[in-house]
Design a protein around this motif. Sequence first.
Motif, mmCIF file in Angstrom:
data_model
loop_
_atom_site.group_PDB
_atom_site.id
_atom_site.type_symbol
_atom_site.label_atom_id
_atom_site.label_comp_id
_atom_site.label_asym_id
_atom_site.label_seq_id
_atom_site.Cartn_x
_atom_site.Cartn_y
_atom_site.Cartn_z
ATOM 1 N N UNK A 5 9.748 48.641 -96.626
ATOM 2 C CA UNK A 5 9.283 47.833 -97.756
ATOM 3 C C UNK A 5 7.760 47.821 -97.739
ATOM 4 N N UNK A 6 7.163 48.090 -98.887
ATOM 5 C CA UNK A 6 5.709 48.183 -98.997
ATOM 6 C C UNK A 6 5.035 46.931 -98.432
ATOM 7 N N UNK A 7 3.928 47.146 -97.739
ATOM 8 C CA UNK A 7 3.305 46.009 -97.045
ATOM 9 C C UNK A 7 2.767 44.940 -97.982
ATOM 10 N N UNK A 8 2.613 45.273 -99.257
ATOM 11 C CA UNK A 8 2.117 44.264 -100.198
ATOM 12 C C UNK A 8 3.224 43.396 -100.788
ATOM 13 N N UNK A 9 4.460 43.831 -100.596
ATOM 14 C CA UNK A 9 5.560 43.081 -101.201
ATOM 15 C C UNK A 9 5.798 41.814 -100.386
ATOM 16 N N UNK A 10 5.938 40.716 -101.084
ATOM 17 C CA UNK A 10 6.216 39.488 -100.360
ATOM 18 C C UNK A 10 7.677 39.477 -99.930
ATOM 19 N N UNK A 11 7.873 39.324 -98.644
ATOM 20 C CA UNK A 11 9.222 39.416 -98.091
ATOM 21 C C UNK A 11 10.009 38.157 -98.445
ATOM 22 N N UNK A 12 11.244 38.360 -98.871
ATOM 23 C CA UNK A 12 12.072 37.228 -99.241
ATOM 24 C C UNK A 12 13.419 37.364 -98.547
ATOM 25 N N UNK A 22 16.785 40.564 -95.331
ATOM 26 C CA UNK A 22 15.774 40.302 -96.344
ATOM 27 C C UNK A 22 16.143 41.097 -97.606
ATOM 28 N N UNK A 76 16.479 44.971 -102.731
ATOM 29 C CA UNK A 76 16.838 45.612 -103.996
ATOM 30 C C UNK A 76 15.629 45.717 -104.902
ATOM 31 N N UNK A 77 15.391 46.895 -105.414
ATOM 32 C CA UNK A 77 14.312 47.118 -106.376
ATOM 33 C C UNK A 77 12.940 46.667 -105.904
ATOM 34 N N UNK A 78 12.726 46.649 -104.604
ATOM 35 C CA UNK A 78 11.371 46.360 -104.158
ATOM 36 C C UNK A 78 10.679 47.683 -103.855
ATOM 37 N N UNK A 79 9.366 47.643 -103.995
ATOM 38 C CA UNK A 79 8.580 48.854 -103.772
ATOM 39 C C UNK A 79 8.670 49.274 -102.309
ATOM 40 N N UNK A 115 6.663 48.328 -89.737
ATOM 41 C CA UNK A 115 6.332 46.973 -90.186
ATOM 42 C C UNK A 115 7.552 46.219 -90.706
ATOM 43 N N UNK A 116 8.741 46.819 -90.591
ATOM 44 C CA UNK A 116 9.927 46.053 -91.005
ATOM 45 C C UNK A 116 10.582 45.359 -89.803
#
Lengths: 317, 249, 541
Positions: free
Chosen positions: B11-18, B26, B29-32, B120-121
Amino acid sequence: MSILVIAEHNNINLKTFSLNTINCASKIDLDIHVLIAGNKCENVCKEVSAIPLVKKVLHSDSTSYENYLAENLTPLVVKLAGKYTHIIAPANTFGKNFMPRVAALLDVSQISDIIKVNAPDNFVRPIYAGNAFATVKSTDKIKCITIRPTSFDPAPISGGSAPIEKVDATEAPNISKFIKREETKSERPELGTARVVISGGRGMQSSENFKLINAIADKLNAAVGASRAAVDAGYISNDHQVGQTGKVVVPDLYIAVGISGAIQHLAGMKESKIIVAINKDGEAPIFSIADYGLEADLFEALPQFLEELNKLNTIQK
Amino acid sequence: MKILVAVKRVIDYNVQIRVKEDGTDVQSDNVKMSTNPPDDNAVEEAVKLKEAGKAKEVVAITIGQEKAQETVRKALAVGADKGIHIKAEGYIEPLGVAKILKKVVEKEKPDIVFMGKQAIDDDCNQTGQMLSAMLGWPQGTFASKIEVKDKTIQVTREVDEGLETIEINLPAIVTCDLRLNEPRYASLPNIMKAKKKPIEQLIAKDLGVDISNRIQQLKVEEPPKRKGGIKVANVAELVNKLKNEAKVI
Amino acid sequence: MPREAMEYDVVIVGAGPAGLSTAIKLKQLDSNLNVCILEKGSEVGAHILSGNVFETKALDELLSNWREEGAPVKTKVSKEKFLFLGKNKSLSWPTWLLPSVQKNHKNYIISLANFCRWLAEQAEKLGVEILPGFPASEILYNEDGSIRGVATLDMGLDKDGNKKESYQEGMELHAKVTVFAEGCRGHLGKQLVKKYKLDTGKNPQQYGIGFKEIWEVSDQQHQEGLVIHTAGWPLDNKTYGGSFVYHAGKKQIYIGYVIGLDYQNPYLSPFDEFQRFKTHKDIRKMLEGGKRIAFGARALIEGGLQSLPKMHMPGGLLIGCDAGTLNMPKIKGSHTAMKSGIIAAETIIENIKNKKDLAIYEEKFKKSWAYKELYTARNVKPSFGWGLILGIIYTGLDQILFRGRLPLTLNHKYADHEALKPANQMQKINYPKPDGKITFDKTSSVYLTGTNHTENQPVHLQLNDSSLPINYTLKKFNEPAQRYCPVGVYEVQNDKENQNPKFIINSQNCIHCKTCDIKEPSQNITWVVPEGGGGPRYGNM
């Protein structure tokens, strides 16, 4: 169950993260053995023997262990592993370097960087740079674990007298060689590993004013950090920025000065053990996570802070 | 000299993890998605060695679902010569990844394997070290500078105390720190060319190694929200609390 | 030294619904064409934000088998409400009295970002080259003044424009026809309108700023397929705007707000109006206890037919919201954008094969259903210039009784940046502090967008006159950039003594909404593309 803790030391003294590791081990089982592999490291063995939580000290001495090369240390740990249910080391560059090698040779999956022990096979560890916590259960017979030192208190260091047992050194594979170690040149510690971090934000108003921060950093042996706003405003270079990609800091003490608490910044420091906020806006979001908040003008508070620190006769380094 | 570079899609490092509502994992789906950042440094270093005439061939490898190929394409676009994709569904622990990589190393016979110091995951920081132990090779982890010599590499490592320099025999594993170099951008024509380069595809299950997971992920949750503490009246009280209550100075 | 160049039949700028539809249609009509799409987002969908209640008309034409191909168009609208909000009450407007353009029972609630990702997959299957992370930064012209193509931005420059280690020179992409489909207020589209005087004889373009949040709520609060629109509170009668609340799948609610950028009060903060709207008792009850999982904002086009520029020029076409094909009373633009793309493809084929002038676009567009829609809708937005109440009464008459066939056309009189009144003539607005549960501040909101720009690159929000914000805009309008920017990119900061204000641009936070480029009263801010891959990383927007 019995546990083998791999101690980190400099051949003369034990490093403090080993104490946190021993304390973490005690949450799993009390049969704790500590391996000290080094070169002429008798004094370390004495120190460890005095730790009340330690049941036995294993001492292996060889020049090949002097610089903790992972290739040399691994065979020794693997040789001892059969007697233990858990092998534990701190999750710093020492533990991270060799523990996966041990796990691989034992054919077990390592559990990295745990912050909590729920049960001997059940742990909590942060993932995604601390943005989520995973509770995991290991099904391996031997559990290779690295622990986050700041999540566990250090074990008491005196009163014990564990026996010291000699262990034969293993043969060095001779595939790697230590050349040199340079302590960080800068007067101040690195942001990522400092025990104390003091950061300035937009409230500092100029790069000139960062000297107020620097003076306190020198006194506390702290690293200097900054918020993105301060970096964007050009007060300080961007390698000081906390909360940007990969710049997560977890010091024992984090002092935020003139930082309102933009969420990126909070994400970068919220795992710190103790957070202090100094800000004149009493409503600033930073106060919502600070252990100690001081609502004051930083230009008055910082000189006073330095003065008070100067009055103290000892400061932890 | 031949270099193998392992890259991972995360998952791209800028995406806020949810965290997912059901607490199993986490949300992905459809995250960069992007290449794990230090893996970009690994590719860059390999390509630099090739440009410097020290390496002849750079092979990029990834393990994961079909789309993981994007990371190999990216490596091809910045200068890798060949790509390998080991197809696998679901999460594989570093132990399993290292076993797969060992198989590939035995076939490809590289002199150096580069990869990022950590993904980073899962933040495990294990794969490189595990692979080198399985192969009986030396390792240079957290590399911030390397110098390739005839039969050895000198690696400067970012350790807690500062910098450590070691010399390791070839063949070797090097795991890269973000400070090793500044990864280049791929140019458009090279991206086009990379789209046409073949990627060898193998199925993880067919490699004959045990990649079953040993760790069960029971629960994923948000970190507890930190609660505010107290407000102190003045600096003297603050210093007193830090000294005697929190015991941090 | 000239830059490297690549030759294509067609280059499309922007992988949104218009650009992707153009590409798909082109390849359907002639699979041998070389078609390439440049996209500034880090991936397709990363910069797409929309309500969105989707009408499938254009999709049915383009890919009639979309259901079988797994298009993410699944949640059918099942129920519809229109509410007039007062501060403490609400009045439900009977649906049978809604103009038919506002009836949605055949439509779907979708994530346009995910829909675009799916369209991109279809396009790639047909052989279209899609290049995310490559912003077109410059239009290239032939000697005869026609468009030759575009160039991508140089990557790896530092903030002073010096080359960094990672420097990578931009490239030229040459094409027989270049299609500009950047979405609302595209920075190249804006240059084209000026250069080719495409807006001659047209009204000034009108814009709005739209916000959207995605919430996860409980079963009790959720009614899949429910579509709600509101007008009224918290906006005053003079300000054009309203909300949408769409109950999508997976217990999610898409909630948003649109405010016309022709608002007059420089103290108005669109972001805070949206936050305040959520505190209305009828809205709050749908969100209470739920979790906000996404946030974003984007300017949209509201000018309609009166403001629609000429869409063709030598060597180029300007389509979708880059031109302004959104249907405002319908609150929909995806289907018309797609249709404009389909027509663009048909035009290009005739241009390349039969040497027909691109001007045939105009004629084809006029014959299409998209034009008819825009024609019947043309008077709705301008009628709101008379205020909300009269606007609604007029719209009722115009849209229900006469179905848009009244033989008159109302005009947009001013551009949005001319609408602000001096601060000393207007009232300050005190917005309530965010509670962190239903309402939020800008910082925690921008965090949810995943926005970032590589540090140390040239600032992409350029001031024509760097002294103007403090010397003029602050004095006269209390620098409204502090408020119209939805993510707090612009700040005015005073020193210790509350003196010597400085204008600060936090360009790293920019979510590419373009509001500053539109609303700045002196048109002093120009939005240009930053390094590729920068900006938001929207997921399911």
